[in-house]
Design an enzyme around this catalytic site. Structure first.
Site, PDB file in Angstrom:
ATOM      1  N   ASP A  40       0.898  -1.311  -0.026  1.00 13.78           N
ATOM      2  CA  ASP A  40      -0.115   0.072  -0.035  1.00 13.78           C
ATOM      3  C   ASP A  40       0.908   1.184  -0.078  1.00 13.78           C
ATOM      4  OD1 ASP A  40      -2.314   1.226   0.138  1.00 13.78           O
ATOM      5  OD2 ASP A  40      -2.749   1.313   2.082  1.00 13.78           O
ATOM      6  N   HIS A  71       2.438   3.503  -8.952  1.00 11.07           N
ATOM      7  CA  HIS A  71       2.336   2.054  -9.192  1.00 11.07           C
ATOM      8  C   HIS A  71       3.599   1.403 -10.087  1.00 11.07           C
ATOM      9  CE1 HIS A  71      -1.502   2.233  -7.476  1.00 11.07           C
ATOM     10  NE2 HIS A  71      -2.180   2.926  -8.452  1.00 11.07           N
ATOM     11  N   LEU A  95      10.526 -20.795  -4.441  1.00  9.69           N
ATOM     12  CA  LEU A  95       9.439 -19.798  -3.792  1.00  9.69           C
ATOM     13  C   LEU A  95       8.061 -19.965  -4.639  1.00  9.69           C
ATOM     14  CD1 LEU A  95       8.899 -17.345  -2.121  1.00  9.69           C
ATOM     15  CD2 LEU A  95       9.873 -15.898  -3.876  1.00  9.69           C
TER      16      LEU A  95
HETATM   17  C1  IPE Z   1      -5.513  -2.694  -0.436  1.00 10.34           C
HETATM   18  O1  IPE Z   1      -5.111  -1.345  -0.569  1.00 10.34           O
HETATM   19  C2  IPE Z   1      -5.571  -3.431  -1.492  1.00 10.34           C
HETATM   20  C3  IPE Z   1      -4.025  -3.460  -2.438  1.00 10.34           C
HETATM   21  C4  IPE Z   1      -2.900  -3.336  -1.717  1.00 10.34           C
HETATM   22  C5  IPE Z   1      -4.060  -4.163  -3.455  1.00 10.34           C
HETATM   23  P1  IPE Z   1      -6.181  -0.134  -0.579  1.00 10.34           P
HETATM   24  O2  IPE Z   1      -5.560   1.120  -0.744  1.00 10.34           O
HETATM   25  O3  IPE Z   1      -7.090  -0.607  -1.842  1.00 10.34           O
HETATM   26  O4  IPE Z   1      -7.085  -0.476   0.612  1.00 10.34           O
HETATM   27  P2  IPE Z   1      -7.867   0.465   1.509  1.00 10.34           P
HETATM   28  O5  IPE Z   1      -8.652   1.276   0.477  1.00 10.34           O
HETATM   29  O6  IPE Z   1      -6.862   1.684   2.081  1.00 10.34           O
HETATM   30  O7  IPE Z   1      -8.507  -0.207   2.536  1.00 10.34           O
HETATM   31  C1  IPE Z   2      -1.506   0.146  -3.453  1.00  7.44           C
HETATM   32  O1  IPE Z   2      -1.345   1.614  -3.327  1.00  7.44           O
HETATM   33  C2  IPE Z   2      -1.625  -0.452  -4.740  1.00  7.44           C
HETATM   34  C3  IPE Z   2      -2.942  -0.503  -5.033  1.00  7.44           C
HETATM   35  C4  IPE Z   2      -4.119  -0.587  -4.215  1.00  7.44           C
HETATM   36  C5  IPE Z   2      -3.480  -1.229  -6.347  1.00  7.44           C
HETATM   37  P1  IPE Z   2      -2.524   2.772  -3.387  1.00  7.44           P
HETATM   38  O2  IPE Z   2      -3.199   2.949  -4.538  1.00  7.44           O
HETATM   39  O3  IPE Z   2      -3.444   1.975  -2.518  1.00  7.44           O
HETATM   40  O4  IPE Z   2      -2.022   3.820  -2.665  1.00  7.44           O
HETATM   41  P2  IPE Z   2      -2.561   4.783  -1.723  1.00  7.44           P
HETATM   42  O5  IPE Z   2      -2.927   4.332  -0.604  1.00  7.44           O
HETATM   43  O6  IPE Z   2      -3.618   5.724  -2.324  1.00  7.44           O
HETATM   44  O7  IPE Z   2      -1.237   5.747  -1.212  1.00  7.44           O
HETATM   45 MG    MG Z   3      -4.058   2.311  -0.482  1.00  2.00          MG
END
Ligand code: IPE
Ligand code: IPE
Ligand code: MG
Length: 254
Positions: free
Chosen positions: A30, A47, A141
């Site tokens: 995240d 990303h 792995l």
């Molecule tokens: C969880 O992250 C999903 C992934 C890391 C793929 P999100 O950013 O989507 O989750 P929330 O919205 O903070 O719960």
């Molecule tokens: C995690 O990073 C990747 C996915 C959920 C695809 P985020 O896109 O959720 O990044 P934040 O949480 O908005 O910083």
């Molecule tokens: Mg996120």
């Protein structure tokens, strides 16, 4: 040897002499969006940078001898993000596969994509088949990539498939044990995660591996995913090694 490499080797040694290495580490990757915003960049660039962290994380896991890694790359709920972001993520999936599949196969990494793949585009599905095909002989792995993944959804499809077996008279309801249920989940064949890591400081599970993390140790780091490297994985394992896993029992002598 550079200072960084030296520091990493010292940390690796510390982990190796620190106790058990988890058999399975699950990671909620995240913070890509915040990483990009902090730099005035569009979210997709976060990303893209996050893909490099996936590579570092796999290298770190191989160096530590971790046998199973599950990465949360895209949740079912993430389909509700703006179309441009979803499209960019799907493009990056294909890019990741093209760039990494050969190297992963050479390192003995087997990739399995877990999630509801029915919503993926043809191109994304092709990428999934390509990476699974190229890496199917990997024995070092098991890398589970959770894409279009939702844990409640996974539990429901397991319940449905077991119900179908009951209806067909192949099993009876009494045959549905915890082990059989776990075998009907996408993660079948991987043990429950010993350690769940979440980056970017969020204290929630976001519909990830709800069944499987019943007794996982949880490590939350403020590091944003694009900044995550081998040393952060080692730190997470060191933290894990300091925990006392009780599984509901009491410690003898306490
Ligand atoms: C969880 O992250 C999903 C992934 C890391 C793929 P999100 O950013 O989507 O989750 P929330 O919205 O903070 O719960
Ligand atoms: C995690 O990073 C990747 C996915 C959920 C695809 P985020 O896109 O959720 O990044 P934040 O949480 O908005 O910083
Ligand atoms: Mg996120």
């Amino acid at each position: 040897m550079s200072d960084r490499k030296h520091g990493l080797d010292a940390l690796l040694e510390q982990v190796q002499s620190g106790g058990d290495v988890p058999a399975h580490v699950a990671i909620i990757m995240d913070g890509n969006g915040r990483w990009a915003s902090e730099r005035g960049l569009p979210r997709w660039m976060g990303h893209r940078e996050g893909m490099k962290s996936v590579r570092r994380c796999v290298t770190g896991a191989l160096d530590l001898g971790i046998r199973h890694v599950t990465l949360y790359a895209f949740s079912k709920e993430n389909w509700s993000r703006p179309l441009e972001e979803v499209s960019a993520l799907m493009r990056l999936l294909s890019e990741y596969v093209e760039r990494e599949r050969q190297a992963l196969a050479e390192k003995g990494v087997r990739v399995r994509v877990i999630g509801d793949l029915s919503r993926l585009s043809k191109q994304a599905l092709k990428a999934v088949e390509s990476i699974q095909g190229t890496t199917e002989g990997g024995e070092e792995l098991m890398l589970n990539l959770a894409i279009s993944y939702g844990s409640r959804d996974e539990i429901l499809q397991a319940a449905r498939s077991l119900a179908m077996e009951c209806v067909a008279g192949e099993i009876s309801p009494a045959d549905i044990t915890e082990d059989r249920f776990a075998s009907a989940l996408y993660t079948s064949g991987s043990p429950d995660p010993d350690l769940l890591v979440r980056t970017s400081g969020e204290m929630r599970v976001s519909n990830f591996l709800l069944w499987q993390i019943a007794y996982s140790e949880i490590h939350v780091t403020p590091v944003l995913w694009p900044d995550f490297g081998e040393s952060d994985l080692y730190e997470a394992v060191l933290d894990y090694q300091r925990r006392e896993r009780r599984f509901g029992r009491v410690t003898l002598g306490a």
